[in-house]
Design a protein around this motif. Structure first.
Motif, PDB file in Angstrom:
ATOM      1  N   LYS A  91       1.049  -1.164  -0.151  1.00  0.00           N
ATOM      2  CA  LYS A  91       0.056   0.054   0.150  1.00  0.00           C
ATOM      3  C   LYS A  91       0.973   1.238  -0.152  1.00  0.00           C
ATOM      4  CE  LYS A  91      -4.095  -1.797   2.502  1.00  0.00           C
ATOM      5  NZ  LYS A  91      -4.658  -1.548   3.786  1.00  0.00           N
ATOM      6  N   GLY A  92       1.892   1.202   0.950  1.00  0.00           N
ATOM      7  CA  GLY A  92       2.719   2.521   1.041  1.00  0.00           C
ATOM      8  C   GLY A  92       2.284   3.335   2.008  1.00  0.00           C
ATOM      9  N   HIS A  93       2.976   4.156   2.689  1.00  0.00           N
ATOM     10  CA  HIS A  93       2.554   4.988   3.809  1.00  0.00           C
ATOM     11  C   HIS A  93       3.392   6.130   4.299  1.00  0.00           C
ATOM     12  CE1 HIS A  93       4.672   1.515   5.551  1.00  0.00           C
ATOM     13  NE2 HIS A  93       5.356   2.471   6.574  1.00  0.00           N
ATOM     14  N   PHE A  94       2.965   6.986   4.989  1.00  0.00           N
ATOM     15  CA  PHE A  94       3.842   7.943   5.642  1.00  0.00           C
ATOM     16  C   PHE A  94       3.916   7.326   7.164  1.00  0.00           C
ATOM     17  CE2 PHE A  94       2.862  10.775   2.500  1.00  0.00           C
ATOM     18  CZ  PHE A  94       3.969  11.705   2.318  1.00  0.00           C
ATOM     19  N   HIS A  95       4.782   7.632   8.055  1.00  0.00           N
ATOM     20  CA  HIS A  95       4.502   7.252   9.187  1.00  0.00           C
ATOM     21  C   HIS A  95       3.540   8.392   9.989  1.00  0.00           C
ATOM     22  CE1 HIS A  95       8.492   4.692   9.230  1.00  0.00           C
ATOM     23  NE2 HIS A  95       7.247   3.893   8.914  1.00  0.00           N
ATOM     24  N   ASN A 145       7.653  -5.750  -6.295  1.00  0.00           N
ATOM     25  CA  ASN A 145       8.304  -6.814  -7.059  1.00  0.00           C
ATOM     26  C   ASN A 145       8.530  -6.730  -8.555  1.00  0.00           C
ATOM     27  OD1 ASN A 145       9.452  -9.161  -7.569  1.00  0.00           O
ATOM     28  ND2 ASN A 145       8.049 -10.580  -6.356  1.00  0.00           N
ATOM     29  N   CYS A 146       9.751  -6.635  -8.956  1.00  0.00           N
ATOM     30  CA  CYS A 146       9.711  -6.459 -10.463  1.00  0.00           C
ATOM     31  C   CYS A 146      10.520  -7.814 -10.908  1.00  0.00           C
ATOM     32  CB  CYS A 146      10.519  -5.295 -10.864  1.00  0.00           C
ATOM     33  SG  CYS A 146      12.046  -5.092 -10.236  1.00  0.00           S
ATOM     34  N   GLY A 147      10.463  -8.755 -10.311  1.00  0.00           N
ATOM     35  CA  GLY A 147      11.069  -9.990 -10.544  1.00  0.00           C
ATOM     36  C   GLY A 147      10.208 -11.167 -10.912  1.00  0.00           C
ATOM     37  N   SER A 148      10.735 -12.168 -10.948  1.00  0.00           N
ATOM     38  CA  SER A 148       9.851 -13.320 -11.172  1.00  0.00           C
ATOM     39  C   SER A 148       9.763 -14.585 -10.076  1.00  0.00           C
ATOM     40  CB  SER A 148      10.429 -14.449 -12.397  1.00  0.00           C
ATOM     41  OG  SER A 148      11.818 -14.469 -12.116  1.00  0.00           O
ATOM     42  N   GLU A 149      10.555 -14.022  -8.810  1.00  0.00           N
ATOM     43  CA  GLU A 149      10.353 -14.974  -7.492  1.00  0.00           C
ATOM     44  C   GLU A 149      10.113 -14.053  -6.620  1.00  0.00           C
ATOM     45  OE1 GLU A 149      14.119 -15.968  -5.690  1.00  0.00           O
ATOM     46  OE2 GLU A 149      15.336 -14.882  -7.149  1.00  0.00           O
ATOM     47  N   PRO A 150       9.763 -14.495  -5.241  1.00  0.00           N
ATOM     48  CA  PRO A 150       9.227 -13.664  -4.068  1.00  0.00           C
ATOM     49  C   PRO A 150      10.443 -12.557  -3.970  1.00  0.00           C
ATOM     50  CG  PRO A 150       8.702 -15.894  -3.739  1.00  0.00           C
ATOM     51  CD  PRO A 150       9.590 -15.972  -4.913  1.00  0.00           C
ATOM     52  N   PHE A 151       9.927 -11.314  -3.580  1.00  0.00           N
ATOM     53  CA  PHE A 151      10.830 -10.399  -3.338  1.00  0.00           C
ATOM     54  C   PHE A 151      10.820 -10.011  -1.621  1.00  0.00           C
ATOM     55  CE2 PHE A 151      10.815  -5.496  -2.659  1.00  0.00           C
ATOM     56  CZ  PHE A 151      12.416  -5.550  -2.450  1.00  0.00           C
ATOM     57  N   ILE A 152      11.833 -10.316  -1.045  1.00  0.00           N
ATOM     58  CA  ILE A 152      11.720 -10.312   0.637  1.00  0.00           C
ATOM     59  C   ILE A 152      12.878  -9.263   1.109  1.00  0.00           C
ATOM     60  CG2 ILE A 152      11.787 -11.639   2.798  1.00  0.00           C
ATOM     61  CD1 ILE A 152      11.464 -14.284   0.838  1.00  0.00           C
ATOM     62  N   PHE A 153      12.203  -8.476   1.920  1.00  0.00           N
ATOM     63  CA  PHE A 153      12.978  -7.545   2.831  1.00  0.00           C
ATOM     64  C   PHE A 153      12.764  -7.465   4.203  1.00  0.00           C
ATOM     65  CE2 PHE A 153      10.228  -3.976   3.359  1.00  0.00           C
ATOM     66  CZ  PHE A 153       9.107  -4.213   2.331  1.00  0.00           C
ATOM     67  N   HIS A 154      13.773  -6.863   5.074  1.00  0.00           N
ATOM     68  CA  HIS A 154      13.740  -6.917   6.465  1.00  0.00           C
ATOM     69  C   HIS A 154      13.393  -5.590   6.817  1.00  0.00           C
ATOM     70  CE1 HIS A 154      15.581  -6.995  10.693  1.00  0.00           C
ATOM     71  NE2 HIS A 154      14.272  -7.829  10.732  1.00  0.00           N
ATOM     72  N   GLY A 155      12.588  -4.965   7.561  1.00  0.00           N
ATOM     73  CA  GLY A 155      12.617  -3.375   8.020  1.00  0.00           C
ATOM     74  C   GLY A 155      12.674  -3.481   9.301  1.00  0.00           C
ATOM     75  N   VAL A 156      13.271  -2.290   9.763  1.00  0.00           N
ATOM     76  CA  VAL A 156      13.149  -1.716  11.260  1.00  0.00           C
ATOM     77  C   VAL A 156      12.935  -0.373  11.292  1.00  0.00           C
ATOM     78  CG1 VAL A 156      14.779  -1.794  13.193  1.00  0.00           C
ATOM     79  CG2 VAL A 156      15.081  -3.518  11.485  1.00  0.00           C
ATOM     80  N   TRP A 157      11.942  -0.097  12.230  1.00  0.00           N
ATOM     81  CA  TRP A 157      11.649   1.317  12.461  1.00  0.00           C
ATOM     82  C   TRP A 157      11.174   1.554  13.824  1.00  0.00           C
ATOM     83  CZ3 TRP A 157       8.741  -2.767  10.664  1.00  0.00           C
ATOM     84  CH2 TRP A 157       7.355  -2.685  10.969  1.00  0.00           C
ATOM     85  N   PRO A 158      10.969   2.824  14.438  1.00  0.00           N
ATOM     86  CA  PRO A 158      10.902   3.280  15.737  1.00  0.00           C
ATOM     87  C   PRO A 158       9.281   2.648  15.947  1.00  0.00           C
ATOM     88  CG  PRO A 158      11.731   5.132  14.758  1.00  0.00           C
ATOM     89  CD  PRO A 158      11.415   4.170  13.491  1.00  0.00           C
ATOM     90  N   ALA A 159       8.925   2.132  17.176  1.00  0.00           N
ATOM     91  CA  ALA A 159       7.942   1.534  17.450  1.00  0.00           C
ATOM     92  C   ALA A 159       6.653   2.315  17.694  1.00  0.00           C
ATOM     93  CB  ALA A 159       8.029   0.291  18.548  1.00  0.00           C
ATOM     94  N   ASP A 160       6.908   3.566  17.958  1.00  0.00           N
ATOM     95  CA  ASP A 160       5.862   4.368  18.060  1.00  0.00           C
ATOM     96  C   ASP A 160       5.444   5.298  16.849  1.00  0.00           C
ATOM     97  OD1 ASP A 160       8.064   6.049  17.793  1.00  0.00           O
ATOM     98  OD2 ASP A 160       7.830   7.349  19.466  1.00  0.00           O
ATOM     99  N   ALA A 161       5.926   4.908  15.728  1.00  0.00           N
ATOM    100  CA  ALA A 161       5.953   5.616  14.490  1.00  0.00           C
ATOM    101  C   ALA A 161       4.456   5.645  14.062  1.00  0.00           C
ATOM    102  CB  ALA A 161       6.752   5.021  13.196  1.00  0.00           C
ATOM    103  N   GLY A 162       3.771   4.620  13.818  1.00  0.00           N
ATOM    104  CA  GLY A 162       2.459   4.218  13.379  1.00  0.00           C
ATOM    105  C   GLY A 162       2.535   4.389  11.766  1.00  0.00           C
ATOM    106  N   HIS A 163       1.470   4.154  11.152  1.00  0.00           N
ATOM    107  CA  HIS A 163       1.163   4.038   9.647  1.00  0.00           C
ATOM    108  C   HIS A 163       0.077   4.893   9.238  1.00  0.00           C
ATOM    109  CE1 HIS A 163       3.079   0.175  10.472  1.00  0.00           C
ATOM    110  NE2 HIS A 163       3.943   0.353   9.588  1.00  0.00           N
ATOM    111  N   ASP A 164       0.344   5.802   8.399  1.00  0.00           N
ATOM    112  CA  ASP A 164      -0.794   6.524   7.897  1.00  0.00           C
ATOM    113  C   ASP A 164      -0.875   6.312   6.229  1.00  0.00           C
ATOM    114  OD1 ASP A 164      -2.129   8.575   6.663  1.00  0.00           O
ATOM    115  OD2 ASP A 164      -0.552  10.215   6.544  1.00  0.00           O
ATOM    116  N   TYR A 165      -2.112   5.482   6.107  1.00  0.00           N
ATOM    117  CA  TYR A 165      -2.274   4.994   4.772  1.00  0.00           C
ATOM    118  C   TYR A 165      -3.059   6.074   4.011  1.00  0.00           C
ATOM    119  CZ  TYR A 165      -0.231   0.535   6.347  1.00  0.00           C
ATOM    120  OH  TYR A 165       0.401  -0.442   6.945  1.00  0.00           O
ATOM    121  N   ASP A 166      -3.962   6.761   4.711  1.00  0.00           N
ATOM    122  CA  ASP A 166      -4.956   7.765   3.956  1.00  0.00           C
ATOM    123  C   ASP A 166      -4.453   8.633   3.129  1.00  0.00           C
ATOM    124  OD1 ASP A 166      -6.741   6.337   5.437  1.00  0.00           O
ATOM    125  OD2 ASP A 166      -7.144   7.917   6.861  1.00  0.00           O
TER     126      ASP A 166
END
Ligand code: PAN
Ligand code: ZN
Length: 190
Positions: A91-95, A145-166
């Protein structure tokens, strides 16, 4: 021992092939029907959804208190596929607290990390295993994912950030990646 601030250290096991994370991780699954209005080609979205409702991505999030000082982390697996010519994406988001940064490290496959500011700047970082990208404060972020197999990444961020999808639902994402002549092409809207 200060009970107020004591927390037991812990570790998890991450499977780099599948993105699976051992307990106590929490699985979040996003299917095509959860991303209505996100893709560029609305007709292609409807046609695909009328046929079936594929899973686009899965997130294995490692729970910690959602409080200042803690760090949340997860793996995200995006399946290969497209809606029209646009690759499957998150979806994508701002914190919600916009000055919270994040780090994404690619474990498997190939994709792009797209970023944008509210002032109209946008960037695309090509991700492949070993690439670790810094998302500075105030940048929205989406991966695909622009490839032909699963694209996997690991993310780390401050736990109070929250997600703004709107904000993404309301304004769209100003940089997108489409398949053109068999290759991913980055298109900026401004
Ligand atoms: C990531 C994302 C994850 C799924 O953990 O939340 O990749 O993407 P969406 O949340 O945009 O659906 C992250 O950036 N956390 O802050
Ligand atoms: Zn984020």
């Amino acid at each position: 021992m200060n009970q107020e601030r004591f927390m037991e250290p812990f570790s998890v096991n991450i499977d780099f092939d599948t993105g699976r994370v051992s307990a106590p991780a929490r699985l979040i699954t996003r299917s095509l029907s959860n991303l209505e209005g996100f893709f560029h080609d609305g007709e292609a979205y409807k046609t695909l959804l009328a046929d079936h409702d594929p899973v686009l991505y899965q997130v294995h999030e490692i729970p910690v208190p959602n409080a200042e000082g803690h760090l949340l982390s997860c793996t995200t697996l995006i399946y290969p596929g497209k809606v029209g010519r646009e690759y499957f994406f998150t979806k994508g988001h701002f914190h919600t607290i916009e000055n919270r940064a994040e780090i994404y490290t690619c474990l498997r496959g190939e994709g792009y990390l797209l970023m944008a500011t509210r002032d109209g700047e946008s960037r695309a970082v090509h991700m492949k295993p070993g690439i670790s990208a810094y998302i500075p404060p105030y940048w929205s972020h989406r991966t695909l994912n622009c490839g032909s197999e699963p694209f996997i990444f690991h993310g780390v961020w401050p736990a109070d950030a929250g997600h703004d999808y709107d904000s993404i639902v309301d304004h769209g994402f100003p940089v997108r990646v489409f398949e053109e002549n068999g290759k991913p092409v980055v298109r900026k809207e401004n």
